[in-house]
Motif scaffolding. Structure first.
Motif, PDB file in Angstrom:
ATOM      1  N   ASN A  93      48.751  41.414  25.926  1.00 51.31           N
ATOM      2  CA  ASN A  93      48.427  42.083  27.190  1.00 51.31           C
ATOM      3  C   ASN A  93      47.910  41.045  28.173  1.00 51.31           C
ATOM      4  O   ASN A  93      46.726  41.038  28.539  1.00 51.31           O
ATOM      5  CB  ASN A  93      47.380  43.172  26.952  1.00 51.31           C
ATOM      6  N   ASP A  94      48.825  40.183  28.613  1.00 52.51           N
ATOM      7  CA  ASP A  94      48.384  39.082  29.471  1.00 52.51           C
ATOM      8  C   ASP A  94      47.918  39.555  30.840  1.00 52.51           C
ATOM      9  O   ASP A  94      47.304  38.791  31.586  1.00 52.51           O
ATOM     10  CB  ASP A  94      49.471  38.023  29.612  1.00 52.51           C
ATOM     11  N   HIS A  95      48.160  40.849  31.183  1.00 49.61           N
ATOM     12  CA  HIS A  95      47.622  41.350  32.443  1.00 49.61           C
ATOM     13  C   HIS A  95      46.092  41.473  32.384  1.00 49.61           C
ATOM     14  O   HIS A  95      45.444  41.618  33.428  1.00 49.61           O
ATOM     15  CB  HIS A  95      48.238  42.707  32.788  1.00 49.61           C
ATOM     16  N   LEU A  96      45.526  41.386  31.164  1.00 50.73           N
ATOM     17  CA  LEU A  96      44.074  41.417  31.010  1.00 50.73           C
ATOM     18  C   LEU A  96      43.444  40.029  31.083  1.00 50.73           C
ATOM     19  O   LEU A  96      42.203  39.915  31.075  1.00 50.73           O
ATOM     20  CB  LEU A  96      43.694  42.061  29.670  1.00 50.73           C
ATOM     21  N   THR A 140      44.392  51.379  31.371  1.00 43.94           N
ATOM     22  CA  THR A 140      44.701  50.138  30.650  1.00 43.94           C
ATOM     23  C   THR A 140      44.867  48.942  31.576  1.00 43.94           C
ATOM     24  O   THR A 140      45.206  47.859  31.115  1.00 43.94           O
ATOM     25  CB  THR A 140      45.982  50.318  29.814  1.00 43.94           C
ATOM     26  N   GLU A 141      44.658  49.111  32.865  1.00 46.22           N
ATOM     27  CA  GLU A 141      44.763  47.974  33.773  1.00 46.22           C
ATOM     28  C   GLU A 141      43.526  47.090  33.664  1.00 46.22           C
ATOM     29  O   GLU A 141      42.487  47.504  33.130  1.00 46.22           O
ATOM     30  CB  GLU A 141      44.921  48.465  35.210  1.00 46.22           C
ATOM     31  N   ARG A 142      43.638  45.867  34.184  1.00 46.75           N
ATOM     32  CA  ARG A 142      42.490  44.971  34.184  1.00 46.75           C
ATOM     33  C   ARG A 142      41.438  45.514  35.143  1.00 46.75           C
ATOM     34  O   ARG A 142      41.713  45.780  36.309  1.00 46.75           O
ATOM     35  CB  ARG A 142      42.910  43.556  34.605  1.00 46.75           C
ATOM     36  N   ASN A 143      40.237  45.666  34.638  1.00 48.67           N
ATOM     37  CA  ASN A 143      39.160  46.247  35.425  1.00 48.67           C
ATOM     38  C   ASN A 143      37.938  45.335  35.311  1.00 48.67           C
ATOM     39  O   ASN A 143      37.232  45.344  34.303  1.00 48.67           O
ATOM     40  CB  ASN A 143      38.834  47.648  34.915  1.00 48.67           C
TER      41      ASN A 143
END
Length: 412
Positions: A93-96, A140-143
C-alpha cells in the motif's frame, strides 16, 4: 633531609590532588546533554486497516528514523529539546508512504525565591492510527494527523506548606483526509488552584479548570463550539520509596452548541500507580475516565524519562475508559523485557448514530543492548475489538497481530 622534605610536600599536596580527582570524576559522571539516535525497523501487521473479519489485508512496513535532542540543566533551570524525522514505506500500500516528524521543547524555570514554572511546545505529524476510527466502514486513504500543543504553568510557594498554581494549554488537531474534517479541533484551557503539602510524602490539590473548544467542520456547513468546566481534586502519595500513587477526581460539565449528544455532566478522573519492588522489576497501573473534549490530562505515559509525552488524539466519542497495566524487567545488564495490557471502552456519539466498543491490546517485547551505542529489539502485539449490541452504525469487531524488530544507534 631531602627525603623528609619530599615526604612533607607530598602530604601537603594530597588534599589538592584528592579534590582534583573528585572534580574530574564528577565531570566524567555528568551526562552529555546532547544525543543522536538513528534507527531502522521492520514490522508486519496482519490487518493494517483494522477491517472486519474476512476483509483483512496484511502489510510489511519499513521505518527509518533519526532523532536529535538536548537535556541541559542551566543553574536552577532545565532546557529539554528534541526533534525526530521518520520515513515509513509500505510494501503493498505505497499510497500510505509518509514522512513523520516531531519537535518538542520544554523549559523548567525556577527563581531564587518561591516562584517556579515552565513552558512547553510540541508539533507532531504522523499517519493517523486506524485503531481510533469510528464508523461502519474503514477509510483506507492516507490520513496524516498534525497535532500542535503549547502551554505554560506557574507556581508560587516553593517548599511551603501551601503552593498556588496556575496554567494555560492550547491544542490544534488537523487531519489531511477530508473524511476526518469533523474531528479537527481547537481548544484553549486555563486552570488555577492551590496545593497543600504537609510533607514530602503526600500532597493534596484543588483547582478550577475552564476549557473553550471549537470543531470548525463538525458538519460541512456548521461549526460546533463547546465549553467545559472542571473542579479538580488531586493527590500524590509516596507510601514508600518503592511506590508512587497519583490520582485526580474531577466534577465535569460540558456544553456543546451543536453536538448536544456529547454534552456531559458527571465525574471524570485518572489514577496512576507505580511500584518498583526490586532494582530489576517495575510495575505500573493507569486508569482513565475522560470525555472526547479533554485537553490537559489524557496523555500516554512515556516509556522512560527521556521520551517525550505523546498526546492521545481526540476521538469521535463521548466517553472513554482506559485501563493500562505494564511491567518491565531487567533480566541482565543488557537484556530488558517489557509487557503491557491495555483495555479501552468507548461510548461513541457521531452523526450517523451511537453505540459502544471495547478494545484489548497486548504487547510483549525485549531489547538487547549490544554496547553503549547499539541496541536491538523485537516486539509482538495483539489487538481485538468487540462492538457492543446495536452498535453496527459506529463500530464492528476485528482482530490484528503485529510483529516488529529494530536496530538503534545512539551517540551521546
Amino acid at each position: 633531609m631531602s627525603y623528609l622534605f619530599a615526604r612533607r610536600a607530598l602530604v601537603r599536596q594530597l588534599p589538592v590532588a584528592a579534590a582534583c580527582a573528585l572534580m574530574s570524576a564528577g565531570a566524567a559522571a555528568e551526562a552529555n546533554p546532547y544525543y543522536l539516535k538513528a534507527k531502522q525497523a521492520f514490522s508486519h501487521d496482519s490487518n493494517i486497516f483494522r477491517s472486519r473479519e474476512g476483509s483483512e489485508q496484511s502489510e510489511r512496513i519499513s521505518s527509518t528514523g533519526l532523532e536529535v535532542g538536548i537535556n541541559q540543566p542551566i543553574s536552577r533551570q532545565r532546557f529539554i529539546a528534541n526533534a525526530h524525522v521518520e520515513r515509513n514505506l509500505y510494501r503493498d500500500n505505497d499510497h500510505l508512504d509518509n514522512t513523520a516528524y516531531g519537535v518538542g521543547l520544554r523549559a523548567d524555570l525556577e527563581t531564587a525565591g518561591n516562584i517556579g514554572g515552565g513552558l512547553r511546545y510540541s508539533n507532531n505529524r504522523s499517519l493517523a492510527s486506524f485503531d481510533s476510527y469510528t464508523g461502519a466502514s474503514r477509510v483506507t486513504e492516507r490520513n496524516m494527523i498534525t497535532r500542535q500543543d503549547y502551554g505554560a504553568h506557574v507556581q508560587y510557594g516553593g517548599a511551603s506548606l501551601l503552593v498556588l498554581e496556575a496554567g494555560y494549554n492550547h491544542r490544534d488537531q488537523d487531519y489531511s483526509a477530508e473524511a476526518f474534517e469533523n474531528r479537527e479541533q481547537r481548544t484553549d484551557a486555563v486552570n488555577a488552584g492551590v496545593r497543600y503539602r504537609p510533607s514530602d510524602l503526600i500532597s493534596f490539590g484543588v483547582s478550577a479548570r475552564y476549557t473553550r473548544g471549537r470543531i470548525p467542520n463538525y458538519t460541512p456547513t456548521t461549526a460546533d463550539k463547546y465549553k467545559r468546566r472542571d473542579l479538580d481534586f488531586t493527590t500524590t502519595w509516596i507510601p514508600t520509596g518503592l511506590s508512587t500513587l497519583s490520582a485526580r477526581v474531577s466534577l465535569t460539565s460540558t456544553d456543546h452548541d451543536v453536538a448536544e449528544a456529547r454534552d456531559f455532566d458527571g465525574v471524570t478522573g485518572a489514577l496512576s500507580y507505580r511500584y518498583k519492588p526490586t532494582g530489576k522489576l517495575a510495575l505500573n497501573l493507569q486508569l482513565v475516565r475522560e470525555t472526547n473534549d479533554e485537553t490537559g490530562y489524557y496523555f500516554e505515559e512515556p516509556d522512560s524519562p527521556d521520551d517525550p509525552l505523546e498526546p492521545t488524539a481526540l476521538q469521535e466519542t463521548k466517553l472513554i475508559h482506559t485501563m493500562r497495566v505494564g511491567a518491565s524487567y531487567e533480566a541482565t545488564a543488557k537484556i530488558r523485557v517489557n509487557t503491557g495490557v491495555r483495555y479501552i471502552d468507548r461510548r461513541i456519539r457521531v452523526q450517523s448514530g451511537s453505540g459502544s466498543d471495547r478494545t484489548t491490546v497486548v504487547d510483549l517485547g525485549a531489547t538487547y543492548t549490544i554496547s553503549r551505542a547499539w541496541l536491538v529489539g523485537c516486539n509482538l502485539g495483539w489487538t481485538q475489538r468487540s462492538a457492543g449490541d446495536n452498535s453496527a452504525d459506529v463500530s464492528f469487531d476485528y482482530k490484528s497481530r503485529r510483529a516488529s524488530c529494530l536496530a538503534q544507534l545512539s551517540l551521546k
